[in-house]
Enzyme design. Sequence first.
Site, PDB file in Angstrom:
ATOM      1  N   LYS A 148      53.877 -20.833  21.193  1.00 23.66           N
ATOM      2  CA  LYS A 148      55.145 -20.642  21.928  1.00 23.66           C
ATOM      3  C   LYS A 148      55.138 -19.240  22.532  1.00 23.66           C
ATOM      4  CE  LYS A 148      58.369 -23.613  19.358  1.00 23.66           C
ATOM      5  NZ  LYS A 148      59.033 -24.275  20.516  1.00 23.66           N
ATOM      6  N   ALA A 151      53.697 -14.280  19.812  1.00 19.22           N
ATOM      7  CA  ALA A 151      52.925 -13.095  19.429  1.00 19.22           C
ATOM      8  C   ALA A 151      52.999 -11.983  20.490  1.00 19.22           C
ATOM      9  CB  ALA A 151      51.478 -13.480  19.137  1.00 19.22           C
ATOM     10  N   LEU A 389      44.107  -2.949   5.526  1.00 20.75           N
ATOM     11  CA  LEU A 389      44.416  -3.887   4.438  1.00 20.75           C
ATOM     12  C   LEU A 389      44.509  -5.309   4.972  1.00 20.75           C
ATOM     13  CD1 LEU A 389      47.111  -1.684   2.740  1.00 20.75           C
ATOM     14  CD2 LEU A 389      44.701  -1.947   2.099  1.00 20.75           C
TER      15      LEU A 389
HETATM   16  C1  LIG Z   1      38.512 -15.988   0.980  1.00 18.51           C
HETATM   17  O1  LIG Z   1      39.782 -16.189   1.564  1.00 18.51           O
HETATM   18  C2  LIG Z   1      39.919 -15.884   2.902  1.00 18.51           C
HETATM   19  C3  LIG Z   1      41.195 -16.055   3.429  1.00 18.51           C
HETATM   20  C4  LIG Z   1      41.396 -15.775   4.775  1.00 18.51           C
HETATM   21  C5  LIG Z   1      40.370 -15.325   5.595  1.00 18.51           C
HETATM   22  C6  LIG Z   1      39.100 -15.148   5.044  1.00 18.51           C
HETATM   23  C7  LIG Z   1      37.968 -14.661   5.899  1.00 18.51           C
HETATM   24  C8  LIG Z   1      38.329 -13.310   6.469  1.00 18.51           C
HETATM   25  N1  LIG Z   1      38.904 -13.239   7.577  1.00 18.51           N
HETATM   26  N2  LIG Z   1      38.006 -12.195   5.715  1.00 18.51           N
HETATM   27  C9  LIG Z   1      38.294 -10.934   6.170  1.00 18.51           C
HETATM   28  O2  LIG Z   1      38.909 -10.694   7.191  1.00 18.51           O
HETATM   29  C10 LIG Z   1      37.763  -9.813   5.338  1.00 18.51           C
HETATM   30  C11 LIG Z   1      36.530  -9.917   4.717  1.00 18.51           C
HETATM   31  C12 LIG Z   1      36.053  -8.806   3.993  1.00 18.51           C
HETATM   32  C13 LIG Z   1      36.818  -7.643   3.913  1.00 18.51           C
HETATM   33  N3  LIG Z   1      38.042  -7.565   4.517  1.00 18.51           N
HETATM   34  C14 LIG Z   1      38.499  -8.623   5.200  1.00 18.51           C
HETATM   35  O3  LIG Z   1      39.718  -8.541   5.804  1.00 18.51           O
HETATM   36  C15 LIG Z   1      40.627  -7.600   5.250  1.00 18.51           C
HETATM   37  C16 LIG Z   1      40.885  -6.536   6.314  1.00 18.51           C
HETATM   38  C17 LIG Z   1      41.657  -7.125   7.484  1.00 18.51           C
HETATM   39  N4  LIG Z   1      42.893  -7.780   7.026  1.00 18.51           N
HETATM   40  C18 LIG Z   1      42.628  -8.859   6.061  1.00 18.51           C
HETATM   41  C19 LIG Z   1      41.898  -8.339   4.845  1.00 18.51           C
HETATM   42  C20 LIG Z   1      38.870 -15.419   3.692  1.00 18.51           C
END
Ligand SMILES: COc1cccc(CC(=N)NC(=O)c2cccnc2OC2CCNCC2)c1
Length: 389
Positions: A148, A151, A389
Amino acid sequence: KTHKFWETQPVGQFKDIGNTSLAEGPIEQPTPLSEVKQEPYNLPNLYEWITCDIDSEEMCMEVYKLLTNNYVEDDENMFRFNYSKEFLRWALRPPGYFKSWHIGVRVKSSKKLVAFITGVPARIRVRDDIVTMAEINFLCVHKKLRSKRLAPVMIKEVTRRVHLENIWQAAYTAGVVLPTPISTCQYWHRSLNPKKLIDVGFSRLGARMTMSRTIKLYKLPDSTVTPGFRQMELHDVPAVTRLLRNYLSQFAVAVDLDENDVEHWLLPTENVVDSYLVESPETHEITDFCSFYTLPSTVLGNQNYSTLKAAYSYYNVSTKTPLLQLMNDALIVAKRKDYDVFNALDVMQNETFLKELKFGPGDGKLHYYLYNYRLRNPLKPAELGLVLL
Ligand SMILES: COc1cccc(CC(=N)NC(=O)c2cccnc2OC2CCNCC2)c1
């Protein structure tokens, strides 16, 4: 791919890549505060802005529930980040934070919270430039309100409120490619509880590997090996700040932490952030530091488990203890605290320990972005001293 919204914003544009005539630094100059739009952007009729008071148990619960059900999932939609309420309070109330930057969208009639976006202030050094920026995070639109075009207006509104505080740059990360990453990082995972990780589908049994062989492969000792390895305490803040500032000075882009920031971001908080240091038993000097934050994920559709307990590598400094040994002690502590997996990006000097400590590459990338600040060339992850984070 057209980026209708991002092509209108002061960010590095794909068409400018390689154009060395464009200087590094701010893209647009600050505008006088009197010229910043004083009233909020218009939302579609049914919705209204709400400033989310994260101190309020009720509001914090609403934000928690929105994110728990609608925030980022992995590429295969098997897991969804499940930030805890105490984590959100920690992440959103650093020194100098603005309540006005905790922005919600709710349905006028039902008052239901359906979208969220946040900023927190941070001093970030870009080469020799120390810039106060907004770290933008937790952009979330309810699954039923996607496409929509909410964002873009939420990004414009948080930008407007950041401008009202005379801040003109921002930093953010995303799993998707937008104009234009300043760096693209690979994430890595170190199994701590391989049996559960395989059961929930996070990992797969290696070829020619049995489960018992896999459990043995990832086994860790019960106790840490470094003499003087202990949890960080309040009285360590000055020494840890010195250690971190010196360490982070080597990176092209890095957070600029003073003692107040270190006290907030790195003092251990149960189930939110853990930090350890090495105090030399002889000299009592603080020589090394490691930390990780706690970000569980909801397991979507598994009979046996509903949550994945994950630790995310935060800031680590080694000056005496080999980084390999320091991080292995961090793994040992995480395992003892019943984490299932220890995640890390290939930023800072992390790539020097990832393979040796049996991290495996994740299936995605994390892109870093700056708003209204141009870098002539993208950075290698090893040039980044910033973990969001
Ligand atoms: C395992 O559960 C998950 C749930 C949602 C997404 C992902 C994959 C992912 N997108 N992982 C990351 O972005 C990530 C992988 C390793 C370290 N930091 C990360 O992201 C952090 C920093 C950015 N904000 C989210 C947390 C994994």
